[in-house]
Design a protein around this motif. Structure first.
Motif, PDB file in Angstrom:
ATOM      1  N   ALA A   8       1.168  -1.012  -0.225  1.00 60.91           N
ATOM      2  CA  ALA A   8      -0.299  -0.008   0.127  1.00 60.91           C
ATOM      3  C   ALA A   8       0.472   1.218   0.257  1.00 60.91           C
ATOM      4  O   ALA A   8       1.759   0.976   0.785  1.00 60.91           O
ATOM      5  CB  ALA A   8      -1.042   0.017   1.697  1.00 60.91           C
ATOM      6  N   GLY A   9       0.271   1.922  -0.961  1.00 59.33           N
ATOM      7  CA  GLY A   9       1.512   3.135  -0.858  1.00 59.33           C
ATOM      8  C   GLY A   9       2.426   2.999  -1.503  1.00 59.33           C
ATOM      9  O   GLY A   9       2.513   2.518  -3.281  1.00 59.33           O
ATOM     10  N   GLY A  10       3.718   3.064  -1.319  1.00 63.06           N
ATOM     11  CA  GLY A  10       4.941   2.322  -2.418  1.00 63.06           C
ATOM     12  C   GLY A  10       5.486   2.695  -3.674  1.00 63.06           C
ATOM     13  O   GLY A  10       5.647   1.939  -4.028  1.00 63.06           O
ATOM     14  N   THR A  11       4.919   3.981  -3.562  1.00 64.65           N
ATOM     15  CA  THR A  11       4.906   4.424  -5.349  1.00 64.65           C
ATOM     16  C   THR A  11       6.342   5.211  -5.414  1.00 64.65           C
ATOM     17  O   THR A  11       6.740   5.235  -6.548  1.00 64.65           O
ATOM     18  CB  THR A  11       4.189   5.431  -5.759  1.00 64.65           C
ATOM     19  N   ILE A  32      -1.661  -1.165  -4.070  1.00 63.91           N
ATOM     20  CA  ILE A  32      -2.882  -0.117  -3.802  1.00 63.91           C
ATOM     21  C   ILE A  32      -2.351   1.440  -3.874  1.00 63.91           C
ATOM     22  O   ILE A  32      -1.111   1.512  -2.829  1.00 63.91           O
ATOM     23  CB  ILE A  32      -3.307  -0.241  -2.196  1.00 63.91           C
ATOM     24  N   SER A  33      -3.419   2.234  -4.437  1.00 61.84           N
ATOM     25  CA  SER A  33      -2.536   3.478  -4.323  1.00 61.84           C
ATOM     26  C   SER A  33      -3.504   4.610  -4.946  1.00 61.84           C
ATOM     27  O   SER A  33      -3.912   4.090  -5.658  1.00 61.84           O
ATOM     28  CB  SER A  33      -0.877   4.039  -5.758  1.00 61.84           C
ATOM     29  N   ARG A  34      -3.315   5.271  -5.202  1.00 60.42           N
ATOM     30  CA  ARG A  34      -3.760   6.895  -6.244  1.00 60.42           C
ATOM     31  C   ARG A  34      -3.661   7.217  -7.406  1.00 60.42           C
ATOM     32  O   ARG A  34      -4.605   7.273  -8.443  1.00 60.42           O
ATOM     33  CB  ARG A  34      -3.921   8.161  -5.465  1.00 60.42           C
ATOM     34  N   ARG A  35      -2.662   6.297  -7.889  1.00 58.04           N
ATOM     35  CA  ARG A  35      -2.303   6.150  -9.419  1.00 58.04           C
ATOM     36  C   ARG A  35      -3.204   5.350  -9.916  1.00 58.04           C
ATOM     37  O   ARG A  35      -4.065   3.805  -9.051  1.00 58.04           O
ATOM     38  CB  ARG A  35      -0.980   5.750  -9.277  1.00 58.04           C
ATOM     39  N   PRO A  36      -3.461   5.762 -11.102  1.00 57.47           N
ATOM     40  CA  PRO A  36      -4.987   4.767 -12.367  1.00 57.47           C
ATOM     41  C   PRO A  36      -4.461   3.181 -12.783  1.00 57.47           C
ATOM     42  O   PRO A  36      -5.327   2.518 -12.290  1.00 57.47           O
ATOM     43  CB  PRO A  36      -4.743   5.478 -13.412  1.00 57.47           C
ATOM     44  N   GLN A  37      -3.463   3.628 -12.464  1.00 56.27           N
ATOM     45  CA  GLN A  37      -2.940   1.813 -12.969  1.00 56.27           C
ATOM     46  C   GLN A  37      -2.615   0.675 -11.486  1.00 56.27           C
ATOM     47  O   GLN A  37      -2.782  -0.767 -11.621  1.00 56.27           O
ATOM     48  CB  GLN A  37      -1.306   1.877 -13.291  1.00 56.27           C
ATOM     49  N   ASN A  59       2.334  -2.005   4.418  1.00 60.42           N
ATOM     50  CA  ASN A  59       2.098  -0.241   4.250  1.00 60.42           C
ATOM     51  C   ASN A  59       2.937   0.429   4.055  1.00 60.42           C
ATOM     52  O   ASN A  59       3.454   1.381   5.062  1.00 60.42           O
ATOM     53  CB  ASN A  59       0.887   0.044   5.403  1.00 60.42           C
ATOM     54  N   LEU A  60       3.336   1.853   3.457  1.00 61.12           N
ATOM     55  CA  LEU A  60       3.856   2.709   3.063  1.00 61.12           C
ATOM     56  C   LEU A  60       3.085   4.063   3.025  1.00 61.12           C
ATOM     57  O   LEU A  60       4.151   4.717   2.544  1.00 61.12           O
ATOM     58  CB  LEU A  60       5.095   1.986   2.305  1.00 61.12           C
ATOM     59  N   ALA A  61       2.167   3.831   3.104  1.00 61.31           N
ATOM     60  CA  ALA A  61       1.271   4.893   2.646  1.00 61.31           C
ATOM     61  C   ALA A  61       1.517   6.797   2.803  1.00 61.31           C
ATOM     62  O   ALA A  61       1.492   6.087   4.708  1.00 61.31           O
ATOM     63  CB  ALA A  61      -0.344   5.073   2.592  1.00 61.31           C
ATOM     64  N   GLY A  62       1.425   7.632   2.881  1.00 62.64           N
ATOM     65  CA  GLY A  62       1.837   9.310   3.798  1.00 62.64           C
ATOM     66  C   GLY A  62       2.558   9.821   2.908  1.00 62.64           C
ATOM     67  O   GLY A  62       3.226   9.907   1.562  1.00 62.64           O
ATOM     68  N   LYS A  63       2.040  11.038   2.744  1.00 59.03           N
ATOM     69  CA  LYS A  63       2.286  11.838   2.127  1.00 59.03           C
ATOM     70  C   LYS A  63       3.562  12.209   2.582  1.00 59.03           C
ATOM     71  O   LYS A  63       3.786  12.681   3.355  1.00 59.03           O
ATOM     72  CB  LYS A  63       1.469  13.935   2.649  1.00 59.03           C
ATOM     73  N   SER A  64       4.602  12.608   1.605  1.00 60.77           N
ATOM     74  CA  SER A  64       5.926  12.983   1.927  1.00 60.77           C
ATOM     75  C   SER A  64       5.818  13.926   3.016  1.00 60.77           C
ATOM     76  O   SER A  64       5.293  15.062   3.073  1.00 60.77           O
ATOM     77  CB  SER A  64       6.562  13.603   0.724  1.00 60.77           C
ATOM     78  N   VAL A  65       6.616  14.262   4.001  1.00 55.09           N
ATOM     79  CA  VAL A  65       6.736  15.299   4.471  1.00 55.09           C
ATOM     80  C   VAL A  65       7.858  16.639   4.499  1.00 55.09           C
ATOM     81  O   VAL A  65       8.298  17.117   5.220  1.00 55.09           O
ATOM     82  CB  VAL A  65       7.287  14.836   6.410  1.00 55.09           C
ATOM     83  N   THR A  85      -4.327   4.104   6.774  1.00 53.81           N
ATOM     84  CA  THR A  85      -4.627   2.512   8.115  1.00 53.81           C
ATOM     85  C   THR A  85      -5.578   1.882   8.504  1.00 53.81           C
ATOM     86  O   THR A  85      -5.813   1.385   8.897  1.00 53.81           O
ATOM     87  CB  THR A  85      -3.287   2.664   9.165  1.00 53.81           C
ATOM     88  N   GLU A  86      -6.453   2.797   8.507  1.00 52.13           N
ATOM     89  CA  GLU A  86      -7.929   2.485   8.976  1.00 52.13           C
ATOM     90  C   GLU A  86      -8.861   1.774   7.868  1.00 52.13           C
ATOM     91  O   GLU A  86      -9.146   0.373   7.949  1.00 52.13           O
ATOM     92  CB  GLU A  86      -8.657   3.525   9.337  1.00 52.13           C
ATOM     93  N   ILE A  87      -7.969   2.182   7.170  1.00 53.13           N
ATOM     94  CA  ILE A  87      -9.464   1.108   5.854  1.00 53.13           C
ATOM     95  C   ILE A  87      -8.500   0.103   5.542  1.00 53.13           C
ATOM     96  O   ILE A  87      -9.376  -1.063   4.905  1.00 53.13           O
ATOM     97  CB  ILE A  87      -8.520   1.812   4.393  1.00 53.13           C
ATOM     98  N   LEU A  88      -7.378  -0.266   5.428  1.00 50.10           N
ATOM     99  CA  LEU A  88      -6.484  -1.653   5.695  1.00 50.10           C
ATOM    100  C   LEU A  88      -6.992  -2.162   6.404  1.00 50.10           C
ATOM    101  O   LEU A  88      -7.845  -3.140   6.553  1.00 50.10           O
ATOM    102  CB  LEU A  88      -4.991  -1.502   5.581  1.00 50.10           C
ATOM    103  N   GLY A  89      -6.406  -2.008   8.309  1.00 51.72           N
ATOM    104  CA  GLY A  89      -7.187  -2.691   9.499  1.00 51.72           C
ATOM    105  C   GLY A  89      -8.707  -3.256   8.845  1.00 51.72           C
ATOM    106  O   GLY A  89      -9.100  -4.120   9.361  1.00 51.72           O
TER     107      GLY A  89
END
Length: 294
Positions: A8-11, A32-37, A59-65, A85-89
């Protein structure tokens, strides 16, 4: 049928590396990400189906800091970690055969600014401030789920070094003669080579008794002064101008980032990994930079 891993995330830099490594091992990797593919975060049924009979969820999802901490960015940084994280849980809770292991990214920034002693899982002191509150909420989201069939691990990641990510800006500093100390230079720099991040994932997968919080950092943290000197040496640059804190503050505004990323002293040791017998491929910064800059 291939065994599958769900990322998840991981792009970004870390996710792309991990995807390639698992693919090379013969896994089918689902993103799992926001990218169309990729599988969309809005596709609840699709996420549940992807997680069914998977070997692992990472799960690596998260906006860059790497941005200014204004109101809008603070909200996005916070929500992009806790909401995903809530979605995945919730999806895992609806699986009949969920993955036996859920590894959720966290951050070593959860500990306080430390120049006096290292922070471990057992003896580390949690800090204060926005970044710490994000990390605490992130981990709380993970551990709040009751998932009897799935082990949960929070990886408190130090600065990840490899052929990408933060190494690009650091190399440019050295290349253009700005590779001196930043701030006092005494702040600790906890790091880990990206290959060891991947090997830690495999280690946690193989050792089914392990769960909870793990510091994901090399066992040899160094000061900012030592890191910049080693980087200059690896790049055959004898000199680098220092950047005092006031200059970094001005530059951070111009570059739309925060000085915390450079000036906070992260002194983190991987106590639990060492106790469990994990062996690092890249224990020292010269080994890591030797591979990255070869």
């Amino acid at each position: 049928m291939k065994q599958k891993i769900v990322i998840a995330g991981g792009t970004g830099f870390i996710g792309q590396y991990i995807e390639k490594k698992f693919t090379d091992l013969g896994y089918d990797v689902i993103h799992i990400s926001r990218r169309p593919q990729h599988l969309s975060w809005n596709n609840r049924d699709g996420i549940i189906q992807a997680l069914e009979n998977a070997e692992m969820l990472i799960n690596l999802a998260g906006k860059s800091v790497n941005c200014r901490y204004n109101t809008k960015n603070r909200s996005e940084i916070f929500d992009s970690r806790t909401a995903t994280t809530e979605i995945l849980g919730q999806a895992l809770a609806h699986c009949e055969n969920p993955p036996p292991l859920w590894i959720n990214s966290s951050t070593a920034t959860i500990y306080r600014h430390a120049e006096d002693r290292p922070m471990t899982e057992s003896g580390g002191e949690i800090g204060t401030g926005f970044s710490v509150e994000v990390a605490k909420a992130w981990e709380h989201s993970l551990f709040s789920f009751d998932l009897p069939k799935t082990r949960k691990v929070a990886l408190r990641l130090a600065i990840v070094l490899g052929e990408g990510g933060v190494m690009g800006p650091y190399r440019n500093l050295v290349r253009f003669g700005l590779g001196g100390v930043q701030g006092s230079g005494d702040q600790m720099f906890s790091w880990i080579h990206i290959e060891d991040v991947f090997r830690i994932l495999l280690f946690l997968q193989a050792n089914e008794q392990l769960d909870g919080v793990f510091n994901c950092s090399a066992p040899s943290p160094i000061t900012n002064r030592e890191f910049m000197a080693q980087l200059r040496n690896s790049m055959n640059r004898k000199f680098g101008l220092a950047s005092p804190a006031w200059m970094l503050e001005m530059g951070a505004v111009f570059m739309r980032t925060e000085t915390e990323l450079i000036l906070k002293s992260r002194w983190v040791l991987p106590e639990r990994l060492l106790e469990e017998g994990f062996e690092f491929t890249y224990e020292t910064i010269d080994q890591a930079l030797g591979q990255i800059l070869k």
